[in-house]
Scaffold this motif. Structure first.
Motif, mmCIF file in Angstrom:
data_model
loop_
_atom_site.group_PDB
_atom_site.id
_atom_site.type_symbol
_atom_site.label_atom_id
_atom_site.label_comp_id
_atom_site.label_asym_id
_atom_site.label_seq_id
_atom_site.Cartn_x
_atom_site.Cartn_y
_atom_site.Cartn_z
ATOM 1 N N MET A 55 -1.380 0.234 -6.453
ATOM 2 C CA MET A 55 -2.685 -0.332 -7.107
ATOM 3 C C MET A 55 -2.830 -0.229 -8.757
ATOM 4 O O MET A 55 -3.131 -0.970 -9.359
ATOM 5 C CB MET A 55 -3.781 0.333 -6.560
ATOM 6 C CG MET A 55 -5.380 0.070 -7.096
ATOM 7 S SD MET A 55 -6.683 1.005 -6.600
ATOM 8 C CE MET A 55 -7.158 0.118 -5.118
ATOM 9 N N ASN A 56 -2.039 1.019 -9.285
ATOM 10 C CA ASN A 56 -2.051 1.060 -10.584
ATOM 11 C C ASN A 56 -0.717 0.820 -11.106
ATOM 12 O O ASN A 56 -0.402 1.355 -12.283
ATOM 13 C CB ASN A 56 -2.355 2.647 -10.869
ATOM 14 C CG ASN A 56 -3.625 3.157 -10.525
ATOM 15 O OD1 ASN A 56 -4.688 2.150 -10.532
ATOM 16 N ND2 ASN A 56 -4.111 4.201 -9.840
ATOM 17 N N TYR A 57 -0.254 -0.123 -10.564
ATOM 18 C CA TYR A 57 1.352 -0.631 -11.130
ATOM 19 C C TYR A 57 1.009 -1.479 -12.067
ATOM 20 O O TYR A 57 0.139 -2.324 -12.066
ATOM 21 C CB TYR A 57 2.128 -1.341 -9.949
ATOM 22 C CG TYR A 57 3.357 -1.759 -10.577
ATOM 23 C CD1 TYR A 57 4.446 -0.740 -10.387
ATOM 24 C CD2 TYR A 57 3.497 -3.047 -10.969
ATOM 25 C CE1 TYR A 57 5.912 -1.077 -10.644
ATOM 26 C CE2 TYR A 57 4.967 -3.317 -11.376
ATOM 27 C CZ TYR A 57 6.067 -2.355 -11.269
ATOM 28 O OH TYR A 57 7.094 -2.812 -11.639
ATOM 29 N N SER A 58 1.587 -1.140 -13.389
ATOM 30 C CA SER A 58 1.346 -1.911 -14.625
ATOM 31 C C SER A 58 2.722 -2.727 -15.122
ATOM 32 O O SER A 58 3.722 -2.096 -15.245
ATOM 33 C CB SER A 58 0.938 -1.247 -15.897
ATOM 34 O OG SER A 58 0.809 -1.815 -16.894
ATOM 35 N N GLU A 59 2.402 -4.009 -15.298
ATOM 36 C CA GLU A 59 3.611 -4.945 -15.609
ATOM 37 C C GLU A 59 3.996 -4.479 -17.117
ATOM 38 O O GLU A 59 5.203 -4.695 -17.500
ATOM 39 C CB GLU A 59 3.498 -6.399 -15.281
ATOM 40 C CG GLU A 59 3.331 -6.747 -13.937
ATOM 41 C CD GLU A 59 4.659 -6.664 -13.368
ATOM 42 O OE1 GLU A 59 5.729 -6.709 -13.816
ATOM 43 O OE2 GLU A 59 4.631 -6.570 -11.758
ATOM 44 N N ARG A 60 2.946 -4.260 -17.886
ATOM 45 C CA ARG A 60 3.134 -4.063 -19.381
ATOM 46 C C ARG A 60 3.769 -2.812 -19.764
ATOM 47 O O ARG A 60 4.554 -2.462 -20.750
ATOM 48 C CB ARG A 60 1.806 -4.118 -19.935
ATOM 49 C CG ARG A 60 1.334 -5.697 -20.278
ATOM 50 C CD ARG A 60 -0.213 -5.718 -20.729
ATOM 51 N NE ARG A 60 -0.586 -4.531 -21.141
ATOM 52 C CZ ARG A 60 -1.608 -4.279 -21.993
ATOM 53 N NH1 ARG A 60 -2.334 -5.542 -22.405
ATOM 54 N NH2 ARG A 60 -2.355 -3.156 -22.154
ATOM 55 N N PHE A 61 3.796 -1.708 -18.779
ATOM 56 C CA PHE A 61 4.174 -0.411 -19.190
ATOM 57 C C PHE A 61 4.912 -0.012 -18.014
ATOM 58 O O PHE A 61 4.659 0.877 -17.200
ATOM 59 C CB PHE A 61 3.042 0.635 -19.347
ATOM 60 C CG PHE A 61 2.072 0.254 -20.437
ATOM 61 C CD1 PHE A 61 2.478 0.370 -21.708
ATOM 62 C CD2 PHE A 61 0.594 -0.183 -20.110
ATOM 63 C CE1 PHE A 61 1.549 -0.099 -22.687
ATOM 64 C CE2 PHE A 61 -0.175 -0.644 -21.036
ATOM 65 C CZ PHE A 61 0.226 -0.444 -22.218
ATOM 66 N N GLU A 104 4.367 -0.853 -3.561
ATOM 67 C CA GLU A 104 5.198 -0.028 -2.875
ATOM 68 C C GLU A 104 4.312 1.333 -2.023
ATOM 69 O O GLU A 104 3.257 1.646 -2.543
ATOM 70 C CB GLU A 104 5.991 0.999 -3.968
ATOM 71 C CG GLU A 104 7.132 1.743 -3.288
ATOM 72 C CD GLU A 104 8.054 2.290 -4.376
ATOM 73 O OE1 GLU A 104 9.125 2.734 -3.880
ATOM 74 O OE2 GLU A 104 7.881 2.209 -5.599
ATOM 75 N N ASP A 105 5.009 1.589 -1.057
ATOM 76 C CA ASP A 105 4.241 2.714 -0.042
ATOM 77 C C ASP A 105 3.983 4.020 -0.798
ATOM 78 O O ASP A 105 5.068 4.538 -1.049
ATOM 79 C CB ASP A 105 4.922 2.638 1.080
ATOM 80 C CG ASP A 105 4.095 3.243 2.328
ATOM 81 O OD1 ASP A 105 3.064 3.918 1.953
ATOM 82 O OD2 ASP A 105 4.772 3.804 3.372
ATOM 83 N N PRO A 106 2.875 4.454 -1.004
ATOM 84 C CA PRO A 106 2.945 5.747 -1.569
ATOM 85 C C PRO A 106 3.487 6.882 -0.671
ATOM 86 O O PRO A 106 3.904 7.911 -1.229
ATOM 87 C CB PRO A 106 1.264 5.940 -1.847
ATOM 88 C CG PRO A 106 0.555 5.043 -1.032
ATOM 89 C CD PRO A 106 1.705 3.844 -0.816
ATOM 90 N N ARG A 107 3.360 6.892 0.459
ATOM 91 C CA ARG A 107 3.952 7.973 1.462
ATOM 92 C C ARG A 107 5.411 8.054 1.046
ATOM 93 O O ARG A 107 5.988 8.938 1.268
ATOM 94 C CB ARG A 107 3.558 7.397 2.902
ATOM 95 C CG ARG A 107 2.409 7.783 3.185
ATOM 96 C CD ARG A 107 2.076 7.125 4.450
ATOM 97 N NE ARG A 107 2.333 5.736 4.665
ATOM 98 C CZ ARG A 107 1.848 4.930 5.583
ATOM 99 N NH1 ARG A 107 1.154 5.341 6.546
ATOM 100 N NH2 ARG A 107 2.134 3.656 5.292
ATOM 101 N N LYS A 108 6.104 6.762 0.805
ATOM 102 C CA LYS A 108 7.513 6.940 0.350
ATOM 103 C C LYS A 108 7.715 7.716 -0.848
ATOM 104 O O LYS A 108 8.580 8.490 -0.909
ATOM 105 C CB LYS A 108 8.258 5.444 0.250
ATOM 106 C CG LYS A 108 9.760 5.428 -0.233
ATOM 107 C CD LYS A 108 10.072 4.079 -0.607
ATOM 108 C CE LYS A 108 11.294 3.959 -1.200
ATOM 109 N NZ LYS A 108 11.625 2.902 -1.753
ATOM 110 N N LEU A 109 6.869 7.498 -1.926
ATOM 111 C CA LEU A 109 7.028 8.315 -2.904
ATOM 112 C C LEU A 109 6.693 9.780 -2.724
ATOM 113 O O LEU A 109 7.279 10.733 -3.218
ATOM 114 C CB LEU A 109 6.001 7.730 -4.229
ATOM 115 C CG LEU A 109 6.543 6.315 -4.839
ATOM 116 C CD1 LEU A 109 5.316 5.624 -5.453
ATOM 117 C CD2 LEU A 109 7.589 6.354 -5.371
ATOM 118 N N LEU A 110 5.825 10.050 -1.871
ATOM 119 C CA LEU A 110 5.306 11.341 -1.758
ATOM 120 C C LEU A 110 6.230 12.287 -0.717
ATOM 121 O O LEU A 110 6.551 13.396 -1.280
ATOM 122 C CB LEU A 110 3.914 11.353 -0.626
ATOM 123 C CG LEU A 110 3.202 12.618 -0.658
ATOM 124 C CD1 LEU A 110 2.632 13.093 -2.180
ATOM 125 C CD2 LEU A 110 1.961 12.385 0.213
#
Length: 79
Positions: free
Chosen positions: A1-7, A18-24
């Protein structure tokens, strides 16, 4: 949701959606953070008056998990 193409350098995710559980559960900070929350939960619930009075050993052994918490904290910061 907070993915930014500019940064792109500030994104934790590798791609949009991307699934946040994977990152977690696949990153060092994510996994150690979950484990630290679990240890803190055990320590705080074991420190209630009812558990301290009824079974002091539970209180004592869960509070000795502080050493595990401290080790996880060092790994969490390094990740």
């Amino acid at each position: 949701m907070n993915y930014s193409e500019r940064f792109l350098a500030l994104n934790v995710a590798n791609y949009h959606g991307e699934d946040p559980r994977k990152l977690l559960f696949t990153t060092v900070p994510g996994l150690t953070g979950v484990l630290m929350v679990l240890v803190l939960f055990l320590m705080s619930t074991a420190s209630t008056y009812a558990i301290r009075v009824s079974n002091y050993d539970i209180f004592w052994y869960t509070h000795n998990l502080f050493f595990v918490f401290y080790l996880l904290l060092m790994l969490h910061v390094s990740g």
